[in-house]
Design an enzyme around this catalytic site. Structure first.
Site, PDB file in Angstrom:
ATOM      1  N   ASN A 186      18.246 -15.224  26.038  1.00 18.22           N
ATOM      2  CA  ASN A 186      18.096 -15.081  24.584  1.00 18.22           C
ATOM      3  C   ASN A 186      17.370 -13.799  24.177  1.00 18.22           C
ATOM      4  OD1 ASN A 186      15.493 -15.631  25.307  1.00 18.22           O
ATOM      5  ND2 ASN A 186      15.300 -17.520  24.140  1.00 18.22           N
ATOM      6  N   LYS A 187      17.081 -12.911  25.145  1.00 18.80           N
ATOM      7  CA  LYS A 187      16.339 -11.688  24.805  1.00 18.80           C
ATOM      8  C   LYS A 187      17.301 -10.590  24.322  1.00 18.80           C
ATOM      9  CE  LYS A 187      12.809 -13.944  25.893  1.00 18.80           C
ATOM     10  NZ  LYS A 187      11.773 -13.971  26.898  1.00 18.80           N
ATOM     11  N   ASN A 188      16.745  -9.503  23.782  1.00 16.97           N
ATOM     12  CA  ASN A 188      17.603  -8.440  23.226  1.00 16.97           C
ATOM     13  C   ASN A 188      18.499  -7.819  24.290  1.00 16.97           C
ATOM     14  OD1 ASN A 188      15.882  -9.008  21.104  1.00 16.97           O
ATOM     15  ND2 ASN A 188      15.828  -6.897  20.378  1.00 16.97           N
TER      16      ASN A 188
END
Ligand code: PLP
Length: 384
Positions: A186-188
């Site tokens: 879910n990180k950039n």
């Protein structure tokens, strides 16, 4: 017919990622190798730092950062009470004590630089700062304090890859003695599980590199290429390595990072316009310059815990996922010794915050749907 749901976050994956993985599979070298080296060089280049070491996940990155700095039993590490629990857990794992400090306020949920003086003791060795939601608004002040007091600064930059302190300021992850990134789904920059440690310090680089792989003096990739024949074990290390499959995904994602961060900024600006007039709703970082942020999260703060919960329920009924970043660490059973700490803003924030969907492939129409759902939920939420 009901509309399809809106997830909290979603991947921007396509043919580039598929091709990158295929190339690694065809090369038939899966573990730490040339893709990892290239991914490390790419991240170091983006941040403008000298060294980057890819690791298994962001938690491993934080653990290795603390160990490389020599943090251990008897030491205290000041860190924000509003953070994912990873930094506090690995501080404990080194034998050191996490000293939880308060955030600036509900409008700015990052470590309050004024707290540092209050939490400082002769045992304080380091400060962990976390760029909540991608906003490194107080990083320069915290760095200044650490410099003046001779404390190590660790950046938990897991939310902030590609972000800056100010639009023309330094990159998040380039100010501390050492910085840690996560590439969780879910990180950039998302590769499933993965992380990175960055530093300008060659001694920290050497320590992290060695601890990443059992304390061994060479990697099997180096031995495979004939660059090393044997190895010694000089410290008690771990297997915190990243493999080449994930590094290849990382390189494909790195190529999309800055344009995707820009999309996150546009969506954040739209959210802010649409939610600006909702009675009782606080939009954190309203004063911050969005142009500097990595815009990892879109948090809002409801007037009460009951209102927040009612709002989350109303969103859920329309298929809109939301989350909470984060419960205050002092409320966890494993950190019960911190429960007596004065952390009023952190506890207030944790009780009322709600994170709305935000991801680079999100459409403006989806943002409008979420904003409308929040706006419509507010009167009932206020009565809750
Ligand atoms: C994701 C995250 C971590 C942990 O990273 P993992 O890769 O899941 O181990 C630590 N700190 C923050 C702020 C994070 O968002």
């Amino acid at each position: 017919m009901s509309e399809p749901g809106i997830p909290l976050s979603d991947l921007d994956y396509g043919a580039e990622e598929e091709q990158a993985v295929l190339e690694v599979l065809r090369r038939r070298w899966l573990s730490t190798g040339p893709e990892v080296a290239a991914f490390e060089a790419g991240v170091a280049g983006l941040l403008g730092v000298r060294h980057a070491v890819a690791v298994a996940n962001g938690t491993a990155a934080l653990h290795l950062a603390l160990l490389a700095l020599g943090i251990g039993p008897g030491d205290e590490v000041i860190q924000p009470a509003i953070n994912f629990v990873a930094a506090a857990n690995v501080t404990r794992a080194t034998g050191a004590t996490p000293v939880l400090a308060d955030i600036v306020g509900i409008e700015e949920p990052v470590l309050d630089p004024a707290e540092l003086e209050r939490r400082l003791t002769p045992r304080t060795r380091a400060v962990v700062v976390m760029h909540y939601g991608g906003y490194a608004t107080r990083l320069e002040a915290v760095a200044e304090f650490c410099r003046a007091r001779g404390l190590f600064l660790i950046e938990d930059a897991c939310h902030a890859i590609g972000g800056r302190t100010r639009p023309d300021g330094p990159m998040s992850g380039s100010l501390g003695d050492i910085a840690c990134f996560s590439f969780f789904s879910n990180k950039n920059l998302a590769i499933g599980e993965g992380g990175m440690v960055t530093t300008d310090n060659p001694e920290l680089l050497a320590a992290v590199t060695k601890l990443r792989s059992h304390g061994m003096t060479s990697l099997s990739w180096e031995r495979h290429r004939g660059h090393a024949s044997g190895y010694d074990v000089t410290v008690h290390g771990y297997n915190y390595r990243m493999d080449d499959v994930r590094a290849a995904l990382g390189r494909a994602q790195l190529a999309k990072l800055l344009p995707n961060n820009e999309k996150r900024r546009e969506l954040t600006r739209l959210y802010r316009r649409l939610l600006a007039e909702v009675p009782g709703l606080v939009l954190p970082f309203r004063e911050a310059d969005i142009a500097a942020s990595a815009c990892h999260l879109m948090p809002v703060v409801a007037p009460s815990a009951a209102a927040r919960d009612a709002m989350a329920e109303a969103l859920k009924a329309q298929g809109i996922q939301s989350s909470r970043h984060y419960p205050a660490i002092s409320g966890f059973t494993a950190f019960a010794e911190a429960a007596g700490n004065r952390l009023p803003h952190s506890i207030d924030y944790a009780g009322r915050t709600l994170t709305l969907p935000l991801f680079p492939t999100m459409t403006e129409a989806q943002v409008r749907r979420v904003a409308e759902a929040v706006t419509n939920a507010m009167p009932a939420a206020l009565a809750a």
